[in-house]
Design an enzyme around this catalytic site. Structure first.
Site, PDB file in Angstrom:
ATOM      1  CB  CYS A  81      14.075  16.409  -4.583  1.00 34.24           C
ATOM      2  SG  CYS A  81      12.840  17.675  -4.890  1.00 34.24           S
ATOM      3  CE  LYS A  82       8.232  14.657  -3.861  1.00 32.76           C
ATOM      4  NZ  LYS A  82       9.368  15.049  -2.945  1.00 32.76           N
TER       5      LYS A  82
END
Lengths: 329, 367
Positions: B272-273
Site C-alpha cells: 500500500c505504501k
C-alpha cells in the site's frame, strides 16, 4: 598427499514440493507406494562476501526439488542442471521406518553402475533417492535423501598445491581467454561434465577417447559443474565422475587435471574468477578383480546433528489454516 | 476473518482496472507492460532473476503467460535484522554512499556504519506474537507473557527428531567415509573464528527464495519471501519476521497466499505504501539523471566514464530486442527524458533492501 574430500550434496526441498506431493498423494497416488521417477537440480556453487567482516561465506552444496520435479518433461530452471532420482512415498510411518533402505540403495547404485559400464552414459551419475512419509493432517513431512556415490579404493589424493584458483594456475592472458571461452561455450551448450583441451575446445565426457586421442596428458583437463563453493572441497558430482573415468579408462586416468567450474557470470576483474583447478592421483587397485567389480557406495544424507536419520519438514506454520488465521493481523 | 479479508482483496484486485497509461514518474505506479519491461531489464542485467510461469490456473491475463512473476532462489541472509537495532551510541557513525554517479549529486547516508551486531545468545531478538488489541488490558498482558514463553520455545520448534524414535540407522553405511568432507559446524563458513558470532557460536546463514509479482490493485510490484534456515528447513513466520526490520515486521509484512500458486503461503510486504515511496526515490534519482543528461548535452566531449553512467540510466534493455540504439540517439537529440521505467525494479529492490536489511536481495549494488 591429502585425500580429496568431497562436499556432499545437501537436500533443499521447496515448500511448494510438499504442496505438490500433497495433491499428488490425494488425487493420484492414493495408497500406492510405487517408486516414481523424479528430477532434482543443482546449480553452480555460490559464495557471498559478508559486508561487515569482508570474509567470503560459502553457501551450501544444494540439490533441490520443487513442484516441477514430479513432471517428467519439465525443464530445469536456467543455469541449473538436472539430477534424476527415484521417489517413494510410504503410507504409514511404520512402513517408512521399516523400509529396506539398504535394498533401495543397492538397487539405485546397481542401476548407476550398469549405466556406467554398459552405456557409458554420464546422465545417471547424479542419481538420488528420496523416501517420504507425508502426515497430511499435521502438515508434517518426513523425508530422507540419499545421493549414492562410489567409494574409490584406494582413495583419490590431491598434490600439495591443493585446489588452486584457475586464474592463478595459468598466465594472465591465457587464463582470461580460457575461462571466458569456457564460460561462453558452457552457456551455449550446458554440460554437467566436460572435457577441455588446448585451443579451448570443450566436449562431452562420452567422447573422451576420440577427443583426447592426440592430446598430451598435461593438456587434458576434465571439468564439471561444481555445486560446491568451498575452497578445499569439490562437490559431490566429481566423485561419481572419477569413478566413471576409473571404470572405463583405467589405463589413462591415474592422474587427472580437474577443473571445478564455479563461475555463473564473467567477473569484472580477472581475480574474480572462482573456478578451481587441481591435479588428483590414484594408485591402481591392489587386486585386479576389484577393478572391475562394482565399488561400494555411500550417500545417505545426515541430519544436522550428523546422524544417519530422516529429516522432518514441519509446514504447519505455513499451511495449517488455523495457524495462518492466528498469524494474520 | 482473515480468509474473508483475503477474499475481499482478491475480489477487489479482480475488479480494479488494469492501469493503462504510464504514471510511474507522477505516482510511482507502473503498468503491467512497464513491469514486464523492467523485469526484462532486471533478468537481462542480473542473471539470478528469472521469469516464472506460475500455476496455469492462476494466470493473470494482463501479463504474458511466460512472464507472470520474477524469482530468485537461495538469496543469502547472514544475520537477523533484529541484530541491527540501532542504539544512540553509534548515531554519529555515518557514511556517505554514492550510487552510480561520480558527481556526488546523489549521495545516500548510511547511518550507524561501523556498528557491531548487538545480538548474542542472551539476546536472540525474538519477535513475539502480537497481543490482540481487543480484550481487556491485563488479558493482553497475560497473552504477551505467554507469547514470551512461546518465544523461548521457538528454538525447540525447529523440527524435533524425537518425533521419530529409533530412526537412526547405524548399519546403513560401514564406518566413516574418509572422502566425505566433514560437515562443518556452520555450513559453508570458511573461517568461523573471523565471522561475528550471531547466536550462540553459530552464524546462521539462512537463504530465501524471493518473488516479485505485479499487484494490479496497487499497481506496483510486490515482494514475497520463502525462507530456509541453515539446515534448509522452511522457516516459520516468527522466524521470517526476525529478518525484517522492526519498523515493518509487525505492520506491513504478513503471511499470505502467494497469488501464482494454488496453495503456497509466503511472507509478503504489503504494497500500500510502495507507490509513494517509489515516487520519492524516483524523483530524487530522476533529478540527478536529468542533470547529468543536460550536462552531457552541453559537453559532448564528456569523459568516457560518465558517458557510461549516462547510458546506464538512459538505455533501453538490449535484451528486449527493442530499437535501443536508435532510440537513444533520438533521445539525446529531442529531449532529456530522465530515468527510464526499465530501471524501476532495480530501484524497487534498493527500497526493499531497507525493509529486509540482512537479506541480500539487492544484487544490484555492484553496478
Amino acid at each position: 598427499m591429502p585425500i580429496v574430500q568431497f562436499a556432499p550434496f545437501a537436500s533443499l526441498v521447496q515448500p511448494a514440493f510438499w504442496h505438490e506431493l500433497t495433491s499428488l498423494k490425494i488425487d493420484v497416488l492414493r495408497l500406492s507406494d510405487e517408486a516414481l521417477p523424479i528430477t532434482g537440480y543443482y546449480t553452480l556453487g555460490r559464495s557471498i562476501t559478508d559486508r561487515e567482516t569482508g570474509s567470503e561465506i560459502v553457501l551450501g552444496c544444494n540439490l533441490s526439488v520443487g513442484p516441477e520435479s514430479f513432471h517428467k518433461s519439465s525443464q530445469p530452471p536456467s543455469g541449473a542442471f538436472p539430477a534424476k532420482g527415484h521417489f517413494k512415498n510410504f503410507n504409514t510411518i511404520e512402513d517408512f521406518k521399516a523400509a529396506d533402505k539398504t535394498a533401495l540403495f543397492n538397487q539405485e547404485t546397481e542401476r548407476m553402475w550398469e549405466s556406467i559400464v554398459t552405456t557409458r552414459d554420464t546422465s545417471s551419475l547424479n542419481s538420488f533417492i528420496l523416501i517420504t512419509y507425508a502426515d497430511l493432517k499435521k502438515y508434517k513431512y518426513y523425508y530422507w535423501f540419499a545421493f549414492p556415490s562410489f567409494v574409490a579404493k584406494p582413495a583419490w589424493e590431491i598434490d600439495e598445491l591443493g585446489w588452486k584458483l584457475a586464474n592463478e594456475d595459468l598466465s594472465h592472458d591465457s587464463a582470461c581467454f580460457l575461462l571466458t571461452s569456457i564460460h561462453a561455450q558452457l552457456r551455449a551448450t550446458p554440460l554437467p561434465f566436460f572435457l577441455v583441451r588446448a585451443g579451448v575446445e570443450i566436449a562431452p565426457i562420452e567422447s573422451y577417447a576420440s577427443f583426447f586421442a592426440n592430446v598430451p596428458p598435461a593438456e587434458q583437463t576434465i571439468g564439471f559443474v561444481d555445486p560446491s563453493a568451498s575452497p578445499t572441497n569439490p562437490g559431490w558430482p566429481l566423485r561419481n565422475l572419477l569413478a566413471y573415468m576409473r571404470a572405463i579408462y583405467p589405463a589413462t586416468t591415474g592422474e587427472l587435471r580437474i577443473l571445478c567450474w564455479r563461475d555463473a557470470d564473467v567477473p569484472a576483474a580477472l581475480a574474480g574468477w572462482k573456478s578451481r583447478v587441481g591435479i588428483v592421483h590414484t594408485a591402481p587397485p591392489a587386486d585386479a578383480a576389484a577393478a572391475v567389480a562394482r565399488p561400494s557406495a555411500v550417500g545417505w544424507e545426515k541430519t544436522p546433528q550428523g546422524k544417519l536419520a530422516p529429516r522432518v519438514a514441519d509446514l504447519a506454520p505455513m499451511m495449517d489454516p488455523v495457524r495462518l488465521a492466528n498469524q494474520a493481523v | 476473518m482473515h480468509a474473508i479479508q483475503q477474499q475481499y482483496w482478491s475480489v477487489r484486485e479482480y475488479l480494479s482496472p488494469v492501469l493503462k497509461e504510464s504514471k510511474f514518474k507522477e505516482h510511482g505506479r507502473i503498468t503491467p507492460e512497464e513491469f514486464v519491461a523492467a523485469g526484462d531489464f532486471l533478468t537481462y542485467k542480473f542473471g539470478v532473476w528469472t521469469w516464472e510461469k506460475g500455476d496455469p490456473s492462476k494466470l493473470k491475463d494482463y501479463l504474458p503467460a511466460d512472464k507472470q512473476y520474477l524469482l530468485t532462489r537461495g538469496v543469502p541472509c547472514l544475520r537477523r535484522a533484529t541484530s541491527l537495532a540501532y542504539t544512540d551510541a553509534d548515531e554519529d557513525a555515518e557514511r556517505l554512499l554514492s550510487f552510480g554517479d561520480s558527481t556526488g549529486a546523489d549521495e545516500w547516508v548510511e547511518t550507524h556504519a561501523g556498528r557491531k551486531s548487538n545480538m548474542d545468545a542472551a539476546n536472540p531478538g525474538q519477535i513475539d506474537d502480537i497481543p490482540d488489541l481487543d480484550g481487556p488490558a491485563d488479558d493482553a498482558l497475560a497473552q504477551g507473557v505467554g507469547a514470551l514463553a512461546l518465544g523461548a520455545d521457538a528454538a525447540a520448534e525447529t523440527p524435533d527428531l524425537d518425533d521419530i524414535p529409533d530412526m537412526e540407522e547405524d548399519g546403513l553405511e560401514e564406518g566413516e567415509d574418509e572422502a566425505t568432507a566433514a560437515p562443518k559446524a556452520t555450513p559453508g563458513v570458511i573461517d568461523a573464528s573471523q565471522v561475528e558470532v550471531a547466536n550462540g557460536n553459530l552464524l546462521q546463514v539462512r537463504t530465501y527464495d524471493v518473488m516479485i509479482t505485479y499487484d494490479k490493485y496497487y499497481q506496483t510490484p510486490r515482494i514475497w519471501l520463502i525462507g530456509y534456515d541453515e539446515n534448509r528447513t522452511p522457516l516459520t513466520p516468527p522466524q521470517i519476521f526476525q529478518d525484517i526490520s522492526a519498523d515493518h515486521a509487525l505492520k506491513t509484512v504478513t503471511i499470505e497466499a502467494f497469488p501464482h500458486s494454488a496453495s503456497l503461503q509466503a511472507a509478503s510486504v504489503h504494497p500500500c505504501k510502495h507507490a509513494s515511496v517509489m515516487k520519492k526515490v524516483i524523483e530524487r534519482m530522476n533529478t540527478s539523471v536529468v542533470e547529468e543528461q543536460l550536462a552531457q548535452r552541453k559537453s559532448p566531449s564528456a569523459s568516457a566514464s560518465s558517458k557510461d553512467k549516462k547510458k546506464w540510466f538512459g538505455r533501453k534493455v538490449s535484451g528486449a530486442g527493442k530499437d535501443d540504439k536508435g532510440k537513444e540517439d533520438k533521445g539525446e537529440e529531442e529531449e532529456v527524458e530522465g530515468m527510464r521505467v526499465d530501471f524501476y525494479l532495480v530501484v524497487f529492490l534498493k527500497f526493499i533492501a531497507s525493509i529486509v536489511p540482512t537479506i541480500e536481495v539487492d544484487s544490484t549494488a555492484s553496478f
